[in-house]
Design a protein around this motif. Structure first.
Motif, PDB file in Angstrom:
ATOM      1  N   THR A  70       0.840  -1.203   0.000  1.00 21.50           N
ATOM      2  CA  THR A  70       0.000   0.000   0.000  1.00 21.50           C
ATOM      3  C   THR A  70       0.875   1.253   0.000  1.00 21.50           C
ATOM      4  O   THR A  70       1.836   1.338   0.751  1.00 21.50           O
ATOM      5  CB  THR A  70      -0.899   0.007   1.247  1.00 21.50           C
ATOM      6  OG1 THR A  70      -1.656  -1.192   1.274  1.00 21.50           O
ATOM      7  CG2 THR A  70      -1.836   1.199   1.215  1.00 21.50           C
ATOM      8  N   GLY A  71       0.517   2.217  -0.847  1.00 20.74           N
ATOM      9  CA  GLY A  71       1.260   3.466  -0.897  1.00 20.74           C
ATOM     10  C   GLY A  71       1.047   4.186  -2.213  1.00 20.74           C
ATOM     11  O   GLY A  71       0.433   3.659  -3.143  1.00 20.74           O
ATOM     12  N   ASP A  72       1.557   5.426  -2.300  1.00 21.57           N
ATOM     13  CA  ASP A  72       1.358   6.264  -3.487  1.00 21.57           C
ATOM     14  C   ASP A  72       2.508   6.164  -4.477  1.00 21.57           C
ATOM     15  O   ASP A  72       2.305   6.255  -5.682  1.00 21.57           O
ATOM     16  CB  ASP A  72       1.180   7.727  -3.067  1.00 21.57           C
ATOM     17  CG  ASP A  72      -0.025   7.929  -2.158  1.00 21.57           C
ATOM     18  OD1 ASP A  72      -0.987   7.146  -2.277  1.00 21.57           O
ATOM     19  OD2 ASP A  72       0.008   8.860  -1.326  1.00 21.57           O
ATOM     20  N   VAL A  73       3.728   6.016  -3.970  1.00 19.28           N
ATOM     21  CA  VAL A  73       4.906   5.968  -4.832  1.00 19.28           C
ATOM     22  C   VAL A  73       5.803   4.819  -4.376  1.00 19.28           C
ATOM     23  O   VAL A  73       5.661   4.296  -3.273  1.00 19.28           O
ATOM     24  CB  VAL A  73       5.710   7.292  -4.791  1.00 19.28           C
ATOM     25  CG1 VAL A  73       4.886   8.432  -5.357  1.00 19.28           C
ATOM     26  CG2 VAL A  73       6.173   7.607  -3.370  1.00 19.28           C
ATOM     27  N   LYS A  79       4.002   3.910  10.503  1.00 19.55           N
ATOM     28  CA  LYS A  79       3.196   3.413  11.628  1.00 19.55           C
ATOM     29  C   LYS A  79       1.939   4.262  11.835  1.00 19.55           C
ATOM     30  O   LYS A  79       0.849   3.729  12.111  1.00 19.55           O
ATOM     31  CB  LYS A  79       4.049   3.423  12.900  1.00 19.55           C
ATOM     32  CG  LYS A  79       3.326   2.999  14.173  1.00 19.55           C
ATOM     33  CD  LYS A  79       3.000   1.537  14.168  1.00 19.55           C
ATOM     34  CE  LYS A  79       2.351   1.109  15.486  1.00 19.55           C
ATOM     35  NZ  LYS A  79       1.950  -0.313  15.460  1.00 19.55           N
ATOM     36  N   TYR A  80       2.054   5.562  11.690  1.00 22.23           N
ATOM     37  CA  TYR A  80       0.936   6.455  12.017  1.00 22.23           C
ATOM     38  C   TYR A  80       0.346   7.171  10.797  1.00 22.23           C
ATOM     39  O   TYR A  80      -0.413   8.127  10.953  1.00 22.23           O
ATOM     40  CB  TYR A  80       1.391   7.495  13.042  1.00 22.23           C
ATOM     41  CG  TYR A  80       1.713   6.887  14.390  1.00 22.23           C
ATOM     42  CD1 TYR A  80       0.703   6.385  15.205  1.00 22.23           C
ATOM     43  CD2 TYR A  80       3.021   6.790  14.831  1.00 22.23           C
ATOM     44  CE1 TYR A  80       0.992   5.815  16.435  1.00 22.23           C
ATOM     45  CE2 TYR A  80       3.323   6.217  16.063  1.00 22.23           C
ATOM     46  CZ  TYR A  80       2.299   5.729  16.853  1.00 22.23           C
ATOM     47  OH  TYR A  80       2.589   5.160  18.072  1.00 22.23           O
ATOM     48  N   ARG A  81       0.662   6.719   9.592  1.00 18.36           N
ATOM     49  CA  ARG A  81       0.104   7.389   8.425  1.00 18.36           C
ATOM     50  C   ARG A  81      -1.389   7.093   8.297  1.00 18.36           C
ATOM     51  O   ARG A  81      -1.903   6.098   8.825  1.00 18.36           O
ATOM     52  CB  ARG A  81       0.842   6.956   7.159  1.00 18.36           C
ATOM     53  CG  ARG A  81       0.649   5.509   6.728  1.00 18.36           C
ATOM     54  CD  ARG A  81       1.458   5.214   5.474  1.00 18.36           C
ATOM     55  NE  ARG A  81       1.329   3.834   5.022  1.00 18.36           N
ATOM     56  CZ  ARG A  81       1.932   3.325   3.953  1.00 18.36           C
ATOM     57  NH1 ARG A  81       2.714   4.115   3.217  1.00 18.36           N
ATOM     58  NH2 ARG A  81       1.766   2.067   3.598  1.00 18.36           N
ATOM     59  N   GLU A  82      -2.077   7.955   7.552  1.00 21.08           N
ATOM     60  CA  GLU A  82      -3.514   7.823   7.345  1.00 21.08           C
ATOM     61  C   GLU A  82      -3.815   7.676   5.863  1.00 21.08           C
ATOM     62  O   GLU A  82      -3.081   8.205   5.020  1.00 21.08           O
ATOM     63  CB  GLU A  82      -4.262   9.043   7.898  1.00 21.08           C
ATOM     64  CG  GLU A  82      -4.214   9.172   9.407  1.00 21.08           C
ATOM     65  CD  GLU A  82      -5.022  10.369   9.891  1.00 21.08           C
ATOM     66  OE1 GLU A  82      -5.486  11.163   9.020  1.00 21.08           O
ATOM     67  OE2 GLU A  82      -5.189  10.527  11.107  1.00 21.08           O
ATOM     68  N   LYS A  83      -4.907   7.002   5.580  1.00 24.35           N
ATOM     69  CA  LYS A  83      -5.353   6.830   4.200  1.00 24.35           C
ATOM     70  C   LYS A  83      -6.594   7.679   3.978  1.00 24.35           C
ATOM     71  O   LYS A  83      -7.589   7.556   4.690  1.00 24.35           O
ATOM     72  CB  LYS A  83      -5.661   5.352   3.929  1.00 24.35           C
ATOM     73  CG  LYS A  83      -5.826   5.008   2.465  1.00 24.35           C
ATOM     74  CD  LYS A  83      -5.962   3.500   2.300  1.00 24.35           C
ATOM     75  CE  LYS A  83      -5.955   3.095   0.836  1.00 24.35           C
ATOM     76  NZ  LYS A  83      -6.020   1.617   0.666  1.00 24.35           N
ATOM     77  N   THR A  84      -6.567   8.544   2.972  1.00 27.36           N
ATOM     78  CA  THR A  84      -7.698   9.415   2.694  1.00 27.36           C
ATOM     79  C   THR A  84      -8.796   8.656   1.958  1.00 27.36           C
ATOM     80  O   THR A  84      -8.609   7.503   1.556  1.00 27.36           O
ATOM     81  CB  THR A  84      -7.262  10.621   1.846  1.00 27.36           C
ATOM     82  OG1 THR A  84      -6.807  10.137   0.575  1.00 27.36           O
ATOM     83  CG2 THR A  84      -6.143  11.386   2.531  1.00 27.36           C
ATOM     84  N   ALA A  85      -9.919   9.324   1.751  1.00 23.48           N
ATOM     85  CA  ALA A  85     -11.052   8.687   1.076  1.00 23.48           C
ATOM     86  C   ALA A  85     -10.715   8.271  -0.350  1.00 23.48           C
ATOM     87  O   ALA A  85     -11.253   7.282  -0.860  1.00 23.48           O
ATOM     88  CB  ALA A  85     -12.240   9.652   1.070  1.00 23.48           C
ATOM     89  N   ASN A  86      -9.808   9.002  -1.000  1.00 22.61           N
ATOM     90  CA  ASN A  86      -9.418   8.654  -2.367  1.00 22.61           C
ATOM     91  C   ASN A  86      -8.175   7.763  -2.423  1.00 22.61           C
ATOM     92  O   ASN A  86      -7.577   7.581  -3.483  1.00 22.61           O
ATOM     93  CB  ASN A  86      -9.203   9.910  -3.213  1.00 22.61           C
ATOM     94  CG  ASN A  86      -8.091  10.787  -2.661  1.00 22.61           C
ATOM     95  OD1 ASN A  86      -7.485  10.464  -1.647  1.00 22.61           O
ATOM     96  ND2 ASN A  86      -7.834  11.901  -3.329  1.00 22.61           N
ATOM     97  N   GLY A  87      -7.781   7.220  -1.280  1.00 20.12           N
ATOM     98  CA  GLY A  87      -6.695   6.247  -1.239  1.00 20.12           C
ATOM     99  C   GLY A  87      -5.303   6.814  -1.107  1.00 20.12           C
ATOM    100  O   GLY A  87      -4.327   6.075  -1.159  1.00 20.12           O
ATOM    101  N   LYS A  88      -5.171   8.130  -0.918  1.00 24.15           N
ATOM    102  CA  LYS A  88      -3.851   8.752  -0.800  1.00 24.15           C
ATOM    103  C   LYS A  88      -3.327   8.625   0.624  1.00 24.15           C
ATOM    104  O   LYS A  88      -4.089   8.701   1.586  1.00 24.15           O
ATOM    105  CB  LYS A  88      -3.939  10.229  -1.202  1.00 24.15           C
ATOM    106  CG  LYS A  88      -2.602  10.945  -1.210  1.00 24.15           C
ATOM    107  CD  LYS A  88      -2.727  12.331  -1.821  1.00 24.15           C
ATOM    108  CE  LYS A  88      -3.636  13.214  -0.997  1.00 24.15           C
ATOM    109  NZ  LYS A  88      -3.690  14.591  -1.516  1.00 24.15           N
ATOM    110  N   MET A  89      -2.016   8.415   0.759  1.00 23.11           N
ATOM    111  CA  MET A  89      -1.391   8.257   2.063  1.00 23.11           C
ATOM    112  C   MET A  89      -0.854   9.592   2.582  1.00 23.11           C
ATOM    113  O   MET A  89      -0.168  10.316   1.855  1.00 23.11           O
ATOM    114  CB  MET A  89      -0.241   7.245   1.986  1.00 23.11           C
ATOM    115  CG  MET A  89      -0.694   5.824   1.756  1.00 23.11           C
ATOM    116  SD  MET A  89      -1.673   5.232   3.166  1.00 23.11           S
ATOM    117  CE  MET A  89      -1.962   3.530   2.653  1.00 23.11           C
TER     118      MET A  89
END
Length: 449
Positions: free
Chosen positions: A57-60, A117-127
């Protein structure tokens, strides 16, 4: 304006004095011991940095995240900053700068771990992640998280934008006679073409630019050291002696003592690699990774390349050149690098120009992402486009204005970023150790979170 500049100078000197240096270096050493010397895993970290993890999971990609962080970190400080440390602290500052990078690997590791550890996922899937999320979710200190984000947003216009644009315009003007206004317009267009595309566009460009510019600069430094071969061993001996000798260094370097070498070498090392500042974790949170420790290792390799390799090579080039050419004015940090590199026929001056131009532009790209995420944390996604436009406009302003006040403001903001970030690392060190034990010490790096 003169009064403001004087106030900011005093504040910067206060914030970057011995208490900050002790706090930063102390955190480096504490985390190194607490995490059982993660530096010994640096080659594993390098291998992971170029290994794709597309199912995570991630953007890049992990490499894209590292390249963006390196883009922001490898700037004019790696070239001019090292020279300033040598001018103020003597050749011994090179060793202290290098040691700071070695121990800073642990802090950069810890920052990357908390980012995932503490990142969040937005409604459009961005971290989204970084020290502000660790402070809010890990410690419940929302007010300090807000302050960190505010300091980051302000700092992005200083050290990450205007001062870098000014460096590019100055080099273009002095080397090729190009008007700062033309340089400003060109840099604006280049910056806009990249940053308006968001993190994926920034990461894509940085993934191509950073390896190219770093490899070419390192090869150029190696060539210069080959030319200076008879002076390399004397330079190394002088660097080590001056780092620990209570006497002035001698050998053309005057007025430097062990205390001065330690102070300026440590401060420049910390400022160069940004370990503990809290900037790099913001982009580390966007990485495609299956667990926090994998990205922590990848993040730690950034400090290795930035300080342990590039800053050390720059320092050795400068010290060996000063020994080889005694007429070089050692006392002027602003011109020391230019004088040292220009003594090398054919490649010296073009290499310095190339390094300054590419390093500064990459820093502009990397810090734009940091500022975006800080603004999004403070005001929401709808403010990001406005921030990008303002950031691009600031590039032009930085190209044509006097930046004495901006430099001092940037120094203050960077120090104010470091304080809450270091608190999060120290108070959450138990979490960092727990995750490290779970994935690294038990050889479970391939396990999902």
């Amino acid at each position: 304006m003169e009064w403001i500049n004087g106030f900011l100078t005093e504040l910067s000197n206060l914030l970057w004095g011995w208490p900050m240096i002790i706090l930063l270096l102390g955190t480096h050493v504490f985390l190194t011991i607490r995490l059982r010397f993660p530096q010994r895993h640096i080659f594993k970290a390098i291998r992971l940095s170029v290994k794709r993890d597309p199912d995570a999971t991630g953007d890049v990609s992990q490499f894209g995240s590292l390249a963006t962080a390196l883009a922001a970190t490898i700037g004019t400080g790696n070239i001019i900053g090292v020279a300033t440390a040598i001018a103020l602290g003597g050749p011994g500052a090179v060793l202290w700068c290098w040691l700071t990078g070695v121990f800073g690997i642990s802090t950069k590791y810890a920052e990357g771990l908390l980012a995932i550890k503490y990142r969040e996922k937005t409604a459009n899937g961005k971290m989204l992640g970084g020290p502000m999320y660790a402070l809010e979710k890990g410690l419940g200190w929302k007010w300090l998280a807000v302050l960190f984000a505010l300091f980051t947003a302000i700092a992005s216009f200083g050290i990450g934008n205007t001062v870098q644009a000014n460096a590019i315009a100055t080099v273009a003007s002095e080397s090729y006679g190009i008007s700062p206004y033309l340089s400003g317009i060109f840099i604006c267009l280049m910056t806009g073409a990249v940053v308006l595309g968001g993190v994926k566009s920034i990461a894509r460009v940085c993934s191509m630019l950073v390896p190219f510019m770093a490899v070419l600069y390192v090869l150029g430094c190696i060539y210069i050291l080959i030319v200076n071969a008879p002076y390399i061993w004397p330079a190394l001996c002088l660097i080590v002696k001056a780092a620990f000798s209570p006497e002035a260094a001698g050998g053309g370097f005057v007025g430097s003592t062990v205390m001065m070498a330690a102070r300026f070498g440590i401060a420049r090392g910390l400022f160069s690699n940004e370990s503990g500042m809290g900037s790099a974790p913001i982009v580390a949170a966007a990485a495609q990774t299956r667990n926090p420790v994998r990205q922590a290792l990848v993040s730690s390799s950034g400090t290795f390349w930035d300080t342990v390799v590039i800053c050390a090579l720059t320092g050795l080039v400068i010290v060996s050149s000063v020994i080889a050419y005694p007429e070089i004015d050692f006392s002027n940090g602003a011109t020391l690098t230019k004088d040292a590199f220009s003594k090398i026929p054919v490649i010296g001056r073009p290499l310095l120009t190339f390094g300054l131009l590419t390093f500064a532009f990459s820093t502009i790209l990397g810090w734009c992402y940091y500022g975006e995420r800080a603004v999004e944390y403070l005001k929401g996604k709808r403010w990001v486009t406005g921030y990008r436009i303002l950031y691009i406009a600031a590039v032009f302003a930085g190209s044509v204005m006097n930046l004495a006040v901006v430099w001092n403001l940037a120094d203050c903001m960077n120090a104010l970023m470091a304080i809450p970030n270091l608190l999060s690392l120290l108070f959450l060190n138990g979490i960092i150790v727990h995750e490290t034990r779970k994935y690294l010490w038990r050889n479970r790096l391939d396990k999902e979170m």
